[in-house]
Design a protein around this motif. Structure first.
Motif, short mmCIF file in Angstrom:
data_model
loop_
_atom_site.label_atom_id
_atom_site.label_comp_id
_atom_site.label_asym_id
_atom_site.label_seq_id
_atom_site.Cartn_x
_atom_site.Cartn_y
_atom_site.Cartn_z
N VAL A 60 41.19 30.32 -6.56
CA VAL A 60 39.70 31.34 -6.54
C VAL A 60 40.54 32.73 -5.94
CG1 VAL A 60 38.03 29.83 -6.56
CG2 VAL A 60 38.73 30.39 -4.14
N CYS A 61 41.34 33.12 -4.77
CA CYS A 61 41.94 33.90 -4.02
C CYS A 61 42.15 35.14 -5.02
CB CYS A 61 43.16 33.77 -2.95
SG CYS A 61 43.53 34.50 -2.29
N PRO A 62 42.20 35.70 -5.29
CA PRO A 62 42.80 36.90 -5.94
C PRO A 62 44.70 37.37 -5.41
CG PRO A 62 40.80 38.22 -4.85
CD PRO A 62 40.63 36.40 -4.74
N LEU A 63 44.64 37.30 -4.42
CA LEU A 63 45.66 37.28 -3.76
C LEU A 63 47.24 36.87 -4.03
CD1 LEU A 63 45.44 38.59 -0.19
CD2 LEU A 63 45.70 40.06 -1.44
N PHE A 64 46.37 34.95 -4.81
CA PHE A 64 47.16 34.53 -4.79
C PHE A 64 47.72 34.89 -6.49
CE2 PHE A 64 48.00 30.32 -6.77
CZ PHE A 64 49.54 29.96 -6.16
N SER A 116 47.63 33.24 0.82
CA SER A 116 45.72 31.97 0.34
C SER A 116 45.38 31.54 1.76
CB SER A 116 46.74 30.44 -0.34
OG SER A 116 47.24 30.16 0.99
N PRO A 117 43.46 31.69 1.20
CA PRO A 117 43.11 31.65 2.14
C PRO A 117 44.22 30.25 2.93
CG PRO A 117 42.23 31.59 0.88
CD PRO A 117 43.43 31.77 0.03
N ARG A 118 44.18 29.32 2.34
CA ARG A 118 44.52 27.77 2.68
C ARG A 118 46.26 28.09 4.15
NH1 ARG A 118 47.40 22.88 -0.01
NH2 ARG A 118 48.46 24.86 -1.17
N ALA A 119 46.55 28.93 3.59
CA ALA A 119 48.16 29.52 4.45
C ALA A 119 47.63 30.48 6.16
CB ALA A 119 48.88 30.61 3.14
N LYS A 120 46.64 31.23 5.43
CA LYS A 120 46.45 31.95 6.34
C LYS A 120 45.27 31.17 7.84
CE LYS A 120 44.90 35.92 4.53
NZ LYS A 120 45.57 36.23 2.79
N PHE A 121 44.51 30.04 7.35
CA PHE A 121 44.16 29.04 7.75
C PHE A 121 45.12 28.12 9.13
CE2 PHE A 121 40.00 30.12 5.74
CZ PHE A 121 39.65 30.50 6.53
N VAL A 150 46.28 41.18 5.30
CA VAL A 150 46.59 41.54 3.88
C VAL A 150 45.46 40.02 3.76
CG1 VAL A 150 48.39 39.76 2.09
CG2 VAL A 150 48.80 41.35 4.43
N CYS A 151 44.47 40.77 2.99
CA CYS A 151 42.94 39.76 2.86
C CYS A 151 42.35 40.92 2.02
CB CYS A 151 42.32 38.92 3.59
SG CYS A 151 41.05 38.43 3.27
N LEU A 152 41.29 40.33 1.14
CA LEU A 152 40.56 41.47 0.11
C LEU A 152 38.77 41.27 0.86
CD1 LEU A 152 42.24 41.27 -3.38
CD2 LEU A 152 42.78 43.17 -1.80
N SER A 153 38.67 40.39 1.23
CA SER A 153 37.41 39.70 2.03
C SER A 153 36.36 39.89 0.91
CB SER A 153 36.63 41.86 2.74
OG SER A 153 37.48 41.46 4.17
N CYS A 154 36.73 39.35 -0.17
CA CYS A 154 36.25 39.55 -1.08
C CYS A 154 35.07 38.18 -1.10
CB CYS A 154 37.03 39.11 -2.62
SG CYS A 154 37.92 37.65 -2.38
N GLY A 155 35.70 36.81 -0.15
CA GLY A 155 34.50 36.09 0.25
C GLY A 155 34.48 35.09 -1.07
N LYS A 156 35.04 34.79 -2.25
CA LYS A 156 35.70 33.62 -2.79
C LYS A 156 36.16 33.02 -2.08
CE LYS A 156 36.62 37.08 -7.24
NZ LYS A 156 35.47 36.75 -7.09
N CYS A 157 36.79 32.30 -1.05
CA CYS A 157 37.41 31.08 -1.24
C CYS A 157 36.25 30.06 0.10
CB CYS A 157 38.12 32.06 0.75
SG CYS A 157 38.56 32.85 1.80
N GLU A 158 35.41 31.19 0.80
CA GLU A 158 34.35 30.84 0.96
C GLU A 158 33.41 29.68 -0.07
OE1 GLU A 158 31.13 32.95 3.03
OE2 GLU A 158 30.89 31.69 4.12
N CYS A 191 35.71 31.11 6.17
CA CYS A 191 36.21 31.98 4.97
C CYS A 191 37.36 33.07 5.75
CB CYS A 191 34.50 32.81 5.33
SG CYS A 191 34.52 34.42 4.95
N GLY A 192 37.71 33.40 4.56
CA GLY A 192 38.84 34.30 5.17
C GLY A 192 38.62 35.00 6.07
N PRO A 193 38.13 35.94 5.92
CA PRO A 193 37.62 36.63 6.54
C PRO A 193 37.45 36.44 7.62
CG PRO A 193 36.99 37.90 4.55
CD PRO A 193 37.56 36.88 4.47
N ASP A 194 36.44 35.71 8.38
CA ASP A 194 36.59 35.60 9.37
C ASP A 194 37.09 34.74 10.14
OD1 ASP A 194 33.82 36.40 8.55
OD2 ASP A 194 32.64 34.37 9.36
S1 SF4 Z 1 38.36 36.90 1.39
FE1 SF4 Z 1 39.47 34.41 1.55
S2 SF4 Z 1 39.76 34.63 -1.67
FE2 SF4 Z 1 39.09 36.68 -0.70
S3 SF4 Z 1 41.07 37.68 -0.65
FE3 SF4 Z 1 40.80 36.64 1.24
S4 SF4 Z 1 41.48 35.10 2.01
FE4 SF4 Z 1 41.64 35.32 -0.40
#
Ligand code: SF4
Ligand SMILES: Cc1cc2nc3c(=O)[nH]c(=O)nc-3n(C[C@H](O)[C@H](O)[C@H](O)COP(=O)(O)OP(=O)(O)OC[C@H]3O[C@@H](n4cnc5c(N)ncnc54)[C@H](O)[C@@H]3O)c2cc1C
Ligand code: SF4
Lengths: 395, 462
Positions: free
Chosen positions: A29-33, A42-47, A71-79, A87-90
């Motif tokens: 789901v991560c648009p960057l990936f 990816s969120p997994r890599a970040k965590f 390097v995160c679009l704060s889209c929240g799709k990971c959550e 949630c990546g942005p958190d």
């Molecule tokens: S919010 Fe999550 S899914 Fe969206 S860009 Fe950031 S890490 Fe990727």
């Protein structure tokens, strides 16, 4: 300066984060990936990296900090995808907790690297810590102005009968930083719409950016300052309706009610109720399609604040079959977070990916309800495809 | 095996040349995640590359063999046994940029795809064309076709359709040294030569790197329906599963949830079954809508004999989804049920399921650990999650002891250590209990034919 608060990612929960189980669900789901195939984004890599840093197994190097916080679009799709609701942005909050110097470090990084974030450029230089180099401000200004350029669609959606159920109410417009500085015409359009609905528009109370970006970026003090400024402005205006036409702003503003920002118990419900999307206020207003109507319109759902789907419901009513929306195709535009400033090429790759998913034919249009998405997709779209905020379509 | 312990500057230059720009990464921050997978083990890789073409892979494998550098193919890193962990160091080869659908042929009923494609993305495209790729691991939306092939992934539909092995017709693979082979082809049957395709499927990245897969497609069934039941005990549910197979209908899926598993789901979601039920059974059938309705009646009658305490049927897609969602919630639920878990996916002959389940419960009681039992019982495949708190050494010890005894039990019942997740690093210490020295030696010799320098995903699987 107010006390530091954890960033709330829009409406998302706060509290202690469970540990990532490395299941890999969030990659898809991560648009960057999706746009780059770079798993390290990816969120997994970040965590995984953040945990190693927090536990002292990896250094909080400049590179790690950038990966984690910019390097995160704060889209929240990971959550939404994560079984544990991570949630990546958190993430940034976790690092700040374990590395007290982190916020200052990041701040410096952005000022140097990113010029300055758009929300800060105009209104906030006074409120921020540290010395902001003047060239950073002018760079940011130029960036904002460039955002407003590009070709808008011709208006073609003509209101026929206005829904007057809110007649006589008073409202202020919360335009948001991108519209405020880059697309002032939208605010004008919003004013006309409110007039049509019979709503009295009060003078501009001097709102600033909703502060969403800053929270994700690990500058909670600056974020809280903006949030409190906005609350004060609303109070001073007499706590009226706040009409919002940017999904991301609405999402950011709603999150105020979940934090301790000084809204009193009486004000809290009022804040939630009076924060309304312009689309929702449109109610049963009817439209006809003018001559410039395109054969088909694609709705781009903003990652933020689409929970209520107010824009989609309104646009379906207004456009009927002309509007296409596919629940399984909701790519991110790539505007959010700090990525657009810190790694513009990444942000562009995500926008191109979104357009490849939509694959619009020449003459078709893409419409959305978030200032950032418009800016981003408009820049990436081919000449024959116009991208607009729905406000721009109103004739 | 003579493995160098670090990437030389010359090797790094070579990789940078072959994989320009962001197609190769070396910094610890960026390569960190490539050292792990869903097993949650970790070892640091030396470099990560992202090929886009066959030629790049060929050159890479020629170079890696000459330099004796380990190579680790990586899809989405969702395997749970440590298959992607570079225990001997080396270069991780991510398939993320080889993710195209090259061809879908509705007359030949084949799809030709690159290995990095997410299996769920393929299925979504196929569904729109009335076609169907059957394997459906629970990770289908976020694991890759290449990874599914290399692990021979199973899934809920395996009862009727078999596992990934049964749906891979051909593989283009690059062997260490750079040789490209084409195993199998695009016909649905093929008996020419040794079956290298089936050897490559399930090889856990130890023989070669897949660059293209030819997959078998089926016509998409017009309809499906689901029957969910709860029983007083696991034994009753497994008896019912046995009765179902005697009803003359082959279900698509037969899934079991033990009491602890049901409780774990109930802890995070509303559940329709009575809280004192001891087990749940989920059955699914597919076919034409008439056949589905008729089959469901037969199944319901058969499943009734063991005395269900609750049942629900669903034929509309949303209603079916709502039921299966409960089954899917088990994975996240299991992570919330205790701080740590040891998971195994033992498999026994179908007829030994009741004995296996009773034995596992007894072992759990004796070792005083909570065991979440669920699984694809249509295939005799039981997922055993031993819940514990690893911070408590005594509890950890009891959990490990229970695990060993469960593995022993399943082997005694003529079962296997793993039905779908593979061996990787996780099951390696137990392998001699299932395979003879002679058999393992034979496997090593087969590997040596493909990979004389032993660079492909070394120290894993067999
Ligand atoms: S919010 Fe999550 S899914 Fe969206 S860009 Fe950031 S890490 Fe990727
Ligand atoms: C929540 C969850 C649910 C799961 N459910 C199931 C299930 O129901 N059934 C099941 O069988 N498994 C399941 N798994 C395990 C896992 O998803 C599968 O093993 C899957 O097939 C791995 O695919 P991947 O793309 O993640 O491969 P990876 O984990 O990246 O790699 C797995 C193996 O394949 C090799 N490999 C990858 N790509 C290539 C290539 N191009 N060429 C050669 N070798 C390659 C790797 O070297 C490695 O040995 C689940 C995992 C999770 C986290
Ligand atoms: S989905 Fe959640 S738990 Fe799974 S890898 Fe991503 S962040 Fe970790």
């Amino acid at each position: 300066m107010s006390k530091p608060l954890d960033p709330a990612h829009c409406l998302h929960g706060q509290g202690r984060r469970p540990e990532c189980i490395l299941c890999g669900r969030c990659l898809s789901v991560c648009p960057l990936f999706a746009a780059t195939g770079r798993e390290e984004l990816s969120p997994r890599a970040k965590f995984f990296l953040a945990r190693a840093v927090a536990e002292g197994r990896a250094d909080l190097s400049r590179k790690a900090a950038e990966l984690l916080a910019t390097v995160c679009l704060s889209c929240g799709k990971c959550e939404s995808a994560c079984p544990l609701g991570l949630c990546g942005p958190d993430l940034v909050a976790e690092l700040r907790a374990s590395h007290p110097g982190f916020a200052g470090f990041l701040w410096k990084l952005w000022v140097e690297r990113a010029g300055l974030m758009w929300p800060l450029a105009r209104s906030l230089t006074k409120m921020l810590p540290g010395n902001i180099p003047i060239e950073a401000v002018s760079r940011a200004k130029a960036a904002i102005e460039a955002m407003g350029s590009g070709r808008a669609p011709e208006p073609w959606l003509v209101p026929e009968t206005w829904d007057r159920r809110h007649e006589g109410k008073k409202a202020v417009i919360f335009a948001g930083c991108v519209a405020e500085h880059a697309n002032p015409r939208w605010k004008e359009a919003a004013r006309r719409v409110l007039a049509g609905l019979g709503v009295e528009v009060l003078p501009d109370p001097g709102f600033t950016c909703c502060g969403c970006t800053l929270g994700h970026a690990g500058a909670p003090a600056a974020q809280a300052a903006m949030q409190q400024h906005n609350i004060e402005a609303w109070r001073a205006a007499g706590r009226p309706l706040m009409a919002v036409f940017c999904a991301t702003c609405r999402c950011g503003l709603r999150a105020y009610a979940r934090k301790d920002l000084g809204l009193t118990m009486d004000e809290l419900p009022l804040w939630r109720e009076n924060l309304v999307s312009l689309a929702e206020l449109m109610g049963a207003t009817t439209f006809r399609a003018g001559e410039a109507a395109p054969p088909a319109v694609r709705y781009h759902r903003p990652c933020h604040g689409a929970g209520g789907n107010q824009d989609l419901d309104f646009l379906r009513r207004a456009m009927g079959d002309r509007l296409t929306f596919n629940e399984n195709e909701t790519p991110c535009c790539g505007f959010g977070g700090l990525t657009k400033l810190t790694s513009p090429e990444l942000s562009e790759a995500v926008a191109s990916h979104a357009l490849a998913v939509y694959a619009p034919r020449p003459g078709e249009q893409i419409v959305t309800g978030c200032a950032g998405c418009v800016t981003q997709l408009r820049a990436a779209a081919p000449d024959a495809v116009r991208v607009g905020h729905w406000l721009e379509l109103l004739g | 095996m003579p493995v160098r312990n670090l990437l030389s500057p010359a090797a790094r230059r070579f990789l940078e040349g072959l994989f320009p720009g962001d197609a190769a990464v070396f910094t610890p921050e960026e390569t960190f995640v490539f050292g792990t997978d869903a097993s949650r083990r970790f070892a640091a890789p030396w470099a990560v590359v992202r090929p886009e073409t066959l030629d790049q892979v060929r050159e890479l494998l020629a170079f890696a063999q000459a330099e004796r550098i380990p190579v680790l193919p990586r899809g989405r890193g969702t395997n749970t046994v440590g298959d992607c962990v570079p225990v001997a160091g080396g270069i991780v080869v991510s398939s993320a940029r080889m993710n195209r659908i090259l061809e879908i042929d509705g007359d030949d009923f084949v799809a030709v795809v690159e290995p990095g494609l997410a299996t769920g993305d393929l299925q979504a495209v196929l569904a729109g064309q009335g076609l169907f790729y059957a394997p459906d691991p629970a990770s289908v939306k976020f694991s890759s076709v290449g990874g599914n092939a290399a692990t021979c992934a199973g899934g809920m539909r395996a009862v009727k359709y078999g596992v990934t092995r049964d749906h891979v017709l051909g593989i283009e693979a690059v062997l260490p040294g750079g040789t490209v082979i084409h195993a199998g082809g695009r016909t649905h049957k093929n008996v020419v030569g040794l079956d290298l395709t089936r050897l490559l499927v399930g090889s856990e990245g130890t023989l070669g790197l897949f660059t293209k897969l030819i997959l078998k497609l089926l016509p998409k069934p017009a309809a499906t329906a689901t029957l969910a039941l709860a029983y007083p005990s696991v034994d009753a549910a497994l008896t019912a599963a046995g009765d179902v197979f005697k009803a003359g209908v082959l279900p698509v899926a037969v899934e079991l949830l033990g009491k602890e598993a049901m409780d774990a789901v109930a802890a995070i979601a509303g559940v329709p079954w009575p809280r004192d039920a001891g087990a749940a059974l989920f059955l699914r059938v597919d076919g034409s809508s008439e056949a589905v309705a008729a089959d469901l009646r037969l199944l319901a009658a058969a499943a009734d004999r063991a005395g269900p305490v609750w049942r629900e049927e669903a034929a509309a897609p949303e209603a079916e989804e709502a039921l299966w969602e409960l089954r899917r919630l088990l994975n996240p639920a299991s992570f919330k049920a205790a701080p740590d878990k040891i998971s195994d996916d033992v498999t026994v002959p179908r007829g030994a399921l009741r004995e296996a389940a009773a034995g596992i419960a007894a072992i759990g009681d004796e070792a005083r650990v909570r065991i979440l039992l669920f699984g694809h019982v249509g295939d005799g495949n039981l997922h055993v999650n031993i819940m514990h708190d690893a911070a408590d050494p005594d509890e950890r010890g009891r959990a490990e002891n229970a695990r060993e005894r469960i593995l022993e039990l399943c082997l005694r019942l003529r079962g296997t250590l793993s039905g779908e997740h593979g061996v990787g690093l996780a099951k390696l210490p137990f392998l001699d209990r299932q395979l003879s020295t002679g058999e393992r030696e034979l496997m090593r010799r087969v590997k040596a034919v493909f990979d004389p320098a032993g660079i492909m995903n070394p120290q894993k699987a067999y």
